[in-house]
Scaffold this active site. Structure first.
Site, PDB file in Angstrom:
ATOM      1  N   HIS A  49       0.834  -1.213   0.000  1.00 18.34           N
ATOM      2  CA  HIS A  49       0.000   0.000   0.000  1.00 18.34           C
ATOM      3  C   HIS A  49       0.867   1.261   0.000  1.00 18.34           C
ATOM      4  O   HIS A  49       1.950   1.297   0.592  1.00 18.34           O
ATOM      5  CB  HIS A  49      -1.016  -0.017   1.157  1.00 18.34           C
ATOM      6  CG  HIS A  49      -0.474   0.034   2.551  1.00 18.34           C
ATOM      7  ND1 HIS A  49      -0.160   1.242   3.183  1.00 18.34           N
ATOM      8  CD2 HIS A  49      -0.234  -0.931   3.460  1.00 18.34           C
ATOM      9  CE1 HIS A  49       0.239   0.990   4.435  1.00 18.34           C
ATOM     10  NE2 HIS A  49       0.224  -0.302   4.622  1.00 18.34           N
ATOM     11  N   GLU A  99      -5.006   1.972   3.038  1.00 18.72           N
ATOM     12  CA  GLU A  99      -4.958   0.693   3.762  1.00 18.72           C
ATOM     13  C   GLU A  99      -5.036   0.950   5.246  1.00 18.72           C
ATOM     14  O   GLU A  99      -5.677   0.217   5.997  1.00 18.72           O
ATOM     15  CB  GLU A  99      -3.652  -0.055   3.446  1.00 18.72           C
ATOM     16  CG  GLU A  99      -3.523  -1.406   4.141  1.00 18.72           C
ATOM     17  CD  GLU A  99      -3.035  -1.331   5.577  1.00 18.72           C
ATOM     18  OE1 GLU A  99      -3.259  -2.315   6.335  1.00 18.72           O
ATOM     19  OE2 GLU A  99      -2.467  -0.297   5.982  1.00 18.72           O
TER      20      GLU A  99
END
Lengths: 428, 24
Positions: free
Chosen positions: A246, A292
């Protein structure tokens, strides 16, 4: 010899340290990349350009909506039994205090159970949790639910011992959650040292008073993107091996380790395969998730959008627990698939990383894994990882280029071989 | 849950092992 070629290029060859240098450039240029901020969107645009310049295919941005929370100014000062300015980090989604702050006596507890037992004492106080660190998934419950449990018994705010395996007076942040019907109170993490000190103080009968000021604000969701790039499969292009990390981070440090390392070894995996002129039978898809840290928000929307093709996903991979020297691959899937993965990991004998562990997972890929798709993640040095995780210490200085080279080699070999095998990984 | 249909491998595990060995 494909595996050896990938290992040689990544660990000994011309691609050495490339992922580290690329990461250093991004985190030095953009800094931390908190969900909802312009720095995250700048990082996404830089990645979009970089992936195109790297010659990867089908590079595109998939729009999603993500949360926007900002920290503002924050401080905590112990007024009694002595003056002591404390290092704190407010928790993601926390509300702020009134401008004058909250000044109140402290109740120190070491567990939710103790809080329940001492509930009558908590009303009108600031609850301090000095919970011992066992492992991250268990201990993080105090950070995520500390405010709600404290509010349920009438507390005005909660301060939670940082969820960390090691501390040098380094508070850690992270997301926390409120609950419908329970008053929202400000919540922040304090250092391990201060939590333990206050626990000692109250055990000696001292009264502790803290003044807490937090300028945290929640804003409406904003536009963001998951960043996608591919090496399109030569024979079964509609089938996919997804490799990911991420791009967002917390707003402290540089987010180099969490999850710059995972994002950039995933990019490196595709670059290595492309540099060797390889094209797997299935499409190798790089996804750099957004938001995330707020609970896989970008990834959930990707899953909603793409789950109709779930039968085409042979393996989903996310590296989000460090790219120091990996001790092996974590895998979740059927026994048959695990046996195949073990054979693939044997190809990494030249760098002596051949172990397959249970519990392949990642916040962003768990949606797929729970729906039956095999999933993999890197098992790394978690003690080191959780020493720096979500703290100001998460900078490129923590990273080691040679370890990243090895992590990238593991990631590239696994993703390429599974993408190029004649059959998809079995699910039964 | 899983809508993966063609989960029937056409080959023995030994054949799969040999395929993987080719990458090493």
């Amino acid at each position: 010899d494909v595996a050896k070629a990938i290992i040689n290029l990544a660990v000994y060859g011309k691609a050495q340290n490339r992922s580290y240098e690329r990461l250093a450039l991004l985190v030095d240029t953009v800094g931390p990349r908190l969900s909802g901020t312009k720095s995250l969107e700048k990082a996404i645009q830089i990645m979009y350009q970089s992936l195109k310049q790297d010659g990867l295919e089908n590079v595109h941005l998939e729009p999603v909506k993500i949360p926007h929370w900002e920290r503002g100014e924050e401080s905590a000062v112990m007024l009694e039994p002595r003056m002591h300015k404390m290092a704190i980090l407010g928790l993601g989604s926390s509300i702020g205090t009134p401008p004058e702050g909250i000044t109140a006596e402290v109740l120190v507890v070491t567990s939710f159970d103790e809080l329940q037992r001492r509930a009558p004492e908590a009303r009108g106080k600031i609850v301090v949790y000095n919970q011992p660190y066992t492992n991250y998934s268990q201990t993080v419950q105090y950070r995520v639910q500390g405010a709600v449990e404290a509010a349920k018994v009438g507390a005005l705010a909660s301060l939670i011992r940082s969820v960390a395996s090691f501390s040098i007076y380094s508070p850690h942040t992270g997301v926390q959650e409120y609950q419908d019907g329970v008053p929202k109170i400000p919540t922040a993490c304090i250092t391990v040292e201060d939590a333990e000190m206050m626990s000692r103080m109250v055990s000696r009968g001292s009264r502790i008073v803290i003044q807490l000021k937090m300028g945290a604000k929640n804003y409406p969701d904003v536009d963001s993107f998951n960043t996608v790039a591919e090496i399109i499969g030569g024979k079964y292009p509609e089938q996919v091996v997804l490799v990911s990390g991420h791009l967002d981070s917390w707003d402290v440090g540089q987010g180099a380790m969490d999850d710059g390392g995972g994002a950039f070894i995933s990019w490196e995996a595709l670059s290595l395969i492309k540099d060797l002129g390889l094209r797997p039978k299935r499409t190798l898809r790089l996804v750099l998730w957004t938001a995330e840290e707020q609970g896989g928000i970008g990834a959930f929307q990707y899953y909603q959008l793409h789950k109709a093709n779930i039968s085409k996903y042979s393996l989903v991979m996310e590296s989000d627990s460090g790219t120091f020297l990996p001790s092996g691959l974590q895998f979740t899937g059927s026994e048959k698939a695990r046996a195949i993965i073990k054979e693939v990991m044997n190809l990494l004998q030249p760098i002596n990383i051949t172990q397959v562990f249970s519990d392949g997972e990642g916040t962003d890929i768990n949606f797929w894994i729970q729906a039956g798709v095999p999933g993999a993640s890197l098992l790394d040095d978690l003690y080191k990882y959780f020493s720096f995780h979500h703290s100001r210490g998460d900078t490129i200085t923590v990273m080691d280029p040679k370890q990243m080279n090895v992590a990238a080699a593991v990631w590239a070999v696994v993703s390429y071989v599974i993408a190029d095998m004649e059959e998809m990984l079995p699910r039964s | 849950k899983s809508i993966y249909r063609n989960d029937i491998s056409q080959r023995t595990f030994q054949e799969i092992k040999e395929e993987i060995a080719h990458y090493g």
